[in-house]
Design an enzyme around this catalytic site. Structure first.
Site, PDB file in Angstrom:
ATOM      1  N   LYS A  33      51.969  38.448  57.236  1.00  0.00           N
ATOM      2  CA  LYS A  33      50.586  38.932  57.250  1.00  0.00           C
ATOM      3  C   LYS A  33      50.073  39.071  55.818  1.00  0.00           C
ATOM      4  O   LYS A  33      50.701  39.720  54.982  1.00  0.00           O
ATOM      5  CB  LYS A  33      50.488  40.287  57.957  1.00  0.00           C
ATOM      6  CG  LYS A  33      49.050  40.820  58.042  1.00  0.00           C
ATOM      7  CD  LYS A  33      48.970  42.121  58.826  1.00  0.00           C
ATOM      8  CE  LYS A  33      49.356  43.340  58.014  1.00  0.00           C
ATOM      9  NZ  LYS A  33      48.313  43.679  56.988  1.00  0.00           N
ATOM     10  N   ASP A  60      44.718  38.727  57.713  1.00  0.00           N
ATOM     11  CA  ASP A  60      44.204  40.020  58.182  1.00  0.00           C
ATOM     12  C   ASP A  60      43.023  40.455  57.315  1.00  0.00           C
ATOM     13  O   ASP A  60      43.144  41.345  56.484  1.00  0.00           O
ATOM     14  CB  ASP A  60      45.352  41.041  58.127  1.00  0.00           C
ATOM     15  CG  ASP A  60      44.934  42.434  58.563  1.00  0.00           C
ATOM     16  OD1 ASP A  60      43.949  42.551  59.315  1.00  0.00           O
ATOM     17  OD2 ASP A  60      45.601  43.402  58.145  1.00  0.00           O
ATOM     18  N   LYS A  62      39.759  40.976  58.820  1.00  0.00           N
ATOM     19  CA  LYS A  62      38.866  41.777  59.677  1.00  0.00           C
ATOM     20  C   LYS A  62      37.390  41.431  59.456  1.00  0.00           C
ATOM     21  O   LYS A  62      36.573  42.280  59.088  1.00  0.00           O
ATOM     22  CB  LYS A  62      39.097  43.271  59.444  1.00  0.00           C
ATOM     23  CG  LYS A  62      40.534  43.729  59.697  1.00  0.00           C
ATOM     24  CD  LYS A  62      40.682  45.234  59.438  1.00  0.00           C
ATOM     25  CE  LYS A  62      42.101  45.723  59.655  1.00  0.00           C
ATOM     26  NZ  LYS A  62      43.047  45.240  58.618  1.00  0.00           N
ATOM     27  N   HIS A  64      33.508  40.924  59.745  1.00  0.00           N
ATOM     28  CA  HIS A  64      32.468  41.696  60.437  1.00  0.00           C
ATOM     29  C   HIS A  64      31.146  41.410  59.729  1.00  0.00           C
ATOM     30  O   HIS A  64      30.898  41.921  58.641  1.00  0.00           O
ATOM     31  CB  HIS A  64      32.799  43.191  60.386  1.00  0.00           C
ATOM     32  CG  HIS A  64      31.918  44.042  61.255  1.00  0.00           C
ATOM     33  ND1 HIS A  64      32.213  45.345  61.553  1.00  0.00           N
ATOM     34  CD2 HIS A  64      30.748  43.781  61.893  1.00  0.00           C
ATOM     35  CE1 HIS A  64      31.272  45.854  62.339  1.00  0.00           C
ATOM     36  NE2 HIS A  64      30.369  44.923  62.549  1.00  0.00           N
ATOM     37  N   ASP A  65      30.296  40.598  60.371  1.00  0.00           N
ATOM     38  CA  ASP A  65      29.030  40.207  59.753  1.00  0.00           C
ATOM     39  C   ASP A  65      28.162  39.591  60.841  1.00  0.00           C
ATOM     40  O   ASP A  65      28.511  39.656  62.027  1.00  0.00           O
ATOM     41  CB  ASP A  65      29.290  39.217  58.603  1.00  0.00           C
ATOM     42  CG  ASP A  65      28.280  39.342  57.477  1.00  0.00           C
ATOM     43  OD1 ASP A  65      27.062  39.350  57.768  1.00  0.00           O
ATOM     44  OD2 ASP A  65      28.688  39.437  56.300  1.00  0.00           O
ATOM     45  N   THR A 119      42.862  52.943  63.065  1.00  0.00           N
ATOM     46  CA  THR A 119      43.716  54.103  63.337  1.00  0.00           C
ATOM     47  C   THR A 119      43.378  55.294  62.440  1.00  0.00           C
ATOM     48  O   THR A 119      43.792  56.414  62.714  1.00  0.00           O
ATOM     49  CB  THR A 119      45.204  53.746  63.174  1.00  0.00           C
ATOM     50  OG1 THR A 119      45.403  53.203  61.857  1.00  0.00           O
ATOM     51  CG2 THR A 119      45.640  52.730  64.205  1.00  0.00           C
ATOM     52  N   GLY A 209      56.194  46.498  57.999  1.00  0.00           N
ATOM     53  CA  GLY A 209      56.113  46.403  56.550  1.00  0.00           C
ATOM     54  C   GLY A 209      57.359  46.882  55.856  1.00  0.00           C
ATOM     55  O   GLY A 209      58.361  46.178  55.775  1.00  0.00           O
ATOM     56  N   ARG A 210      57.320  48.136  55.375  1.00  0.00           N
ATOM     57  CA  ARG A 210      58.375  48.651  54.511  1.00  0.00           C
ATOM     58  C   ARG A 210      59.787  48.639  55.094  1.00  0.00           C
ATOM     59  O   ARG A 210      60.742  48.477  54.330  1.00  0.00           O
ATOM     60  CB  ARG A 210      57.991  50.055  54.029  1.00  0.00           C
ATOM     61  CG  ARG A 210      56.976  50.004  52.889  1.00  0.00           C
ATOM     62  CD  ARG A 210      56.335  51.343  52.603  1.00  0.00           C
ATOM     63  NE  ARG A 210      55.355  51.692  53.634  1.00  0.00           N
ATOM     64  CZ  ARG A 210      54.466  52.675  53.487  1.00  0.00           C
ATOM     65  NH1 ARG A 210      54.455  53.398  52.397  1.00  0.00           N
ATOM     66  NH2 ARG A 210      53.600  52.940  54.448  1.00  0.00           N
TER      67      ARG A 210
END
Length: 229
Positions: A33, A60, A62, A64-65, A119, A209-210
Site C-alpha cells: 500500500k 491509497d 482517497k 474526493h472531488d 476511523t 503495517g508495523r
C-alpha cells in the site's frame, strides 16, 4: 498477481527506507500500500517501480472531488499499473459511477474501493459536519451506496466487517486496517483484531503495517501471519 490477503503498508518518509523493506518481502506473500505521504514525496515513478518488482500495489489516495476530476485521476492511476485504488464514498453516487465508468474502458482495470467513515471520526465529529446517526450506521449506509454505485468494495474496520458482510454481495471486497497479530503491540490502534479473527469476520484483505515493517525480520513476520491464517 498475488493471492495473498495481506497488504503491507509502506508508511515511510523516503524511498531508501521503503525500498529497503520491500527488498526483504516477496510478491507472492503480500501486496503493498502506497499512501499520501510517500506518493507526494516520490510520485508516480515510485509506484511504477514497485509494480515493476512484481508487487500488486494498492494506491491509497482517497480521491474526493467532482465526478470528472475523480474519473480522470482514476484513469491516471490505472495507467500506473496499480492493482487497487480508493475514493471517498461521501463524494456521492455520481462521482463513484463516473470513476467506475472510466475504469471500465481500461485494458488494465484496477479494483476500485471506497472509504466510508474515517476511523478518526466519532459521533460528535460526524454531527458537527452534518451527518446524522452513529459512525456504524453511516458506514453501513455508505458501503451500500458504494456497492450500488458499482464499486468493488470498501475500506472498513475489522469490527465493522461482519455487519457489512451481512448486507453485501459475497464478492464485495472488505479491506481492513487495524489488524494486529496476537504478539504485536497495539501502537496507536485501539479497535483491532487478529488476522485470523478479521478474516473470520468477513475481511477480504488485511492492511498491516508495523507488525511487518518494524519487525526484526519482516519476511518471517509475514510468514508467521500467513501461518496464523
Amino acid at each position: 498477481m498475488s493471492t495473498s490477503p495481506v497488504i503491507v503498508a509502506l508508511d515511510f518518509p523516503n524511498e531508501k527506507t521503503a525500498l529497503a523493506l520491500v527488498s526483504q518481502l516477496e510478491p507472492s506473500l503480500c501486496r503493498l500500500k502506497v499512501g499520501k505521504e510517500l506518493f507526494t514525496r516520490l510520485g508516480p515513478a515510485f509506484v511504477e517501480k514497485l509494480v515493476g518488482k512484481g508487487f500488486d500495489v494498492f494506491l491509497d489516495l482517497k480521491f474526493h472531488d467532482i465526478p470528472n476530476t475523480v474519473a480522470a485521476a482514476c484513469d491516471a492511476a490505472a495507467d500506473l499499473g496499480v492493482w487497487m485504488m480508493n475514493l471517498h464514498a461521501s463524494g456521492g453516487r455520481k462521482m463513484m459511477e463516473a470513476a467506475v465508468d472510466r475504469l471500465s474502458t481500461k485494458a488494465h482495470k484496477p479494483r476500485l474501493i471506497a472509504v466510508t467513515i474515517l476511523t478518526s471520526l466519532g459521533e460528535e465529529d460526524l454531527h458537527e459536519i452534518g451527518f446524522a446517526g452513529t459512525p456504524g450506521q453511516n458506514v453501513l449506509r455508505l458501503a451500500s451506496l458504494a456497492e450500488s454505485s458499482g464499486l468493488d468494495g470498501v475500506v472498513c474496520s475489522p469490527l465493522e466487517a461482519a455487519a457489512i458482510r451481512e448486507q453485501a454481495a459475497e464478492d464485495f471486497l472488505l479491506v481492513t486496517p487495524g489488524v494486529r497479530p496476537v504478539s504485536a503491540s497495539l501502537d496507536d490502534q485501539k479497535r483491532v483484531m487478529t488476522p485470523a479473527d478479521a478474516m473470520a469476520a468477513g475481511s477480504s484483505y488485511l492492511v498491516i503495517g508495523r507488525p511487518v515493517t518494524a519487525a526484526p525480520n519482516p519476511l518471517e513476520a509475514l510468514k508467521d501471519i500467513h501461518a496464523s491464517l
